[in-house]
Design an enzyme around this catalytic site. Structure first.
Site, short mmCIF file in Angstrom:
data_model
loop_
_atom_site.label_atom_id
_atom_site.label_comp_id
_atom_site.label_asym_id
_atom_site.label_seq_id
_atom_site.Cartn_x
_atom_site.Cartn_y
_atom_site.Cartn_z
N SER A 46 0.84 -1.20 0.00
CA SER A 46 0.00 0.00 0.00
C SER A 46 0.87 1.25 0.00
O SER A 46 0.37 2.35 -0.26
CB SER A 46 -0.93 0.00 1.22
OG SER A 46 -0.21 -0.26 2.40
N GLU B 35 -0.11 -12.48 -0.84
CA GLU B 35 -1.56 -12.56 -1.05
C GLU B 35 -1.93 -13.86 -1.75
O GLU B 35 -1.22 -14.31 -2.65
CB GLU B 35 -2.03 -11.37 -1.90
CG GLU B 35 -1.85 -10.03 -1.22
CD GLU B 35 -2.41 -8.87 -2.05
OE1 GLU B 35 -3.09 -9.11 -3.07
OE2 GLU B 35 -2.16 -7.72 -1.65
N GLU C 206 -8.84 -10.17 4.94
CA GLU C 206 -9.23 -8.80 4.60
C GLU C 206 -10.66 -8.74 4.07
O GLU C 206 -11.04 -9.49 3.15
CB GLU C 206 -8.27 -8.21 3.54
CG GLU C 206 -8.68 -6.79 3.11
CD GLU C 206 -7.61 -6.01 2.38
OE1 GLU C 206 -6.49 -6.54 2.21
OE2 GLU C 206 -7.91 -4.87 1.97
#
Ligand code: KIV
Length: 287
Positions: free
Chosen positions: A46, A116, A183
């Site tokens: 991010s 991820e 998430e």
């Protein structure tokens, strides 16, 4: 403050003590995080949106991640730091995944890495674990594959989608991940994952029923202005404070109010020899 280890983090799970976790990308904010006693830092990809100004995490490179990890480590030498593997650093092969995870530890100075994906990255998780590196899985909304997900959308909200998320959670643990981040899924799904898995399960936008919470620091303190996800609670709103301070700074320069005598260095000794020096130069440079 003593740096947490996997032993402390597993003990916290066992004793029901929640873990606080937040992102950081530079030395000053990493230091604030450590001073606040937060348990863990994520140097998330991010960083692409929060500090590099991209509109997604897609362009972020390994070199950028390593750079930011190094800065964070300098600012928070006693905090457990997780490096986030960017798109392209692990998708192609197990060898790439292992090589880049090693870079995070050797060059970035982190304690663990995160990647991820669920079932699709099981062999990558295994390859990294086989290098003796701590791995955080990350399932549910996975921003690097937001194109496939149709945008930054919450997952697990239908029975079919919840089944997918549960299968991913089981696959991540089975592959040997040490921790799992979930998430943007409903808390009911998070609770089920927490019940099924033995490893610590953390949430970002996935509710309370798990072992700890992560947020992006810039959302939490009102620094990131492009958008605010539903799951963010703002503990401060620094953007307008900073803009106001910069405006006042600019106004004061223009009005001659800054700097004043208190912001200046003063000559050592009497001013007279300086005046003689300046007169000498005035004469020398007369046109
Ligand atoms: O990059 C990041 O900060 C992340 C969080 C959104 C989980 O991966």
């Amino acid at each position: 403050m003593k740096k947490k280890t996997i032993i402390d983090l597993y003990k916290m799970k066992e004793e029901g003590e929640k873990v606080s976790w937040i992102t950081s990308y530079d030395s000053p904010f990493a230091s604030f995080t450590e001073q606040a006693g937060i348990d863990m830092i994520l140097v998330g990809d991010s960083l692409g949106m929060v500090v590099e100004g991209y509109d997604s995490t897609i362009p972020v490179t390994m070199d950028q991640c390593i750079d930011h990890c190094q800065a964070v480590r300098r600012g928070a030498p006693n905090t457990f730091v997780v490096g986030d593997m960017p798109l392209g650093s692990y998708q192609v092969s197990d060898e790439d995944a292992a090589r880049n995870a090693i870079r995070f530890l050797k060059e970035g100075g982190v304690d663990a890495i995160k990647l991820e994906g669920g079932r699709s990255v099981a062999s990558r998780i295994r390859a990294i674990r086989n290098c003796g590196i701590l791995v955080f899985g990350h399932i549910g909304l996975t921003p690097q594959s937001s194109g496939v997900l149709g945008g930054h959308k919450a997952q697990g909200r239908t029975v079919a989608s919840a089944r997918d998320v549960l299968e991913d959670a089981l696959a991540v643990e089975e592959a040997g991940a040490n921790f799992l981040l979930v998430e943007a899924v409903p808390p009911e799904v998070t609770a089920e994952i927490h019940k099924l898995l033995h490893i610590p399960v953390y949430s970002i936008g996935a509710g309370a029923p798990c072992d700890g919470q992560l947020t992006i620091f810039a959302d939490t303190i009102g620094m990131f202005q492009a958008f605010t996800p539903k799951f963010i609670k703002k503990y401060a709103n620094i953007a307008p404070i900073v803009v106001e301070a910069f405006k006042t700074y600019s106004d004061e320069i223009k009005a001659g109010l800054f700097p004043t005598d208190e912001h200046c260095y003063h000559v050592i000794g009497d001013i007279e020899p300086f005046n003689e020096l300046f007169a000498e130069y005035d004469k020398k440079c007369q046109h």
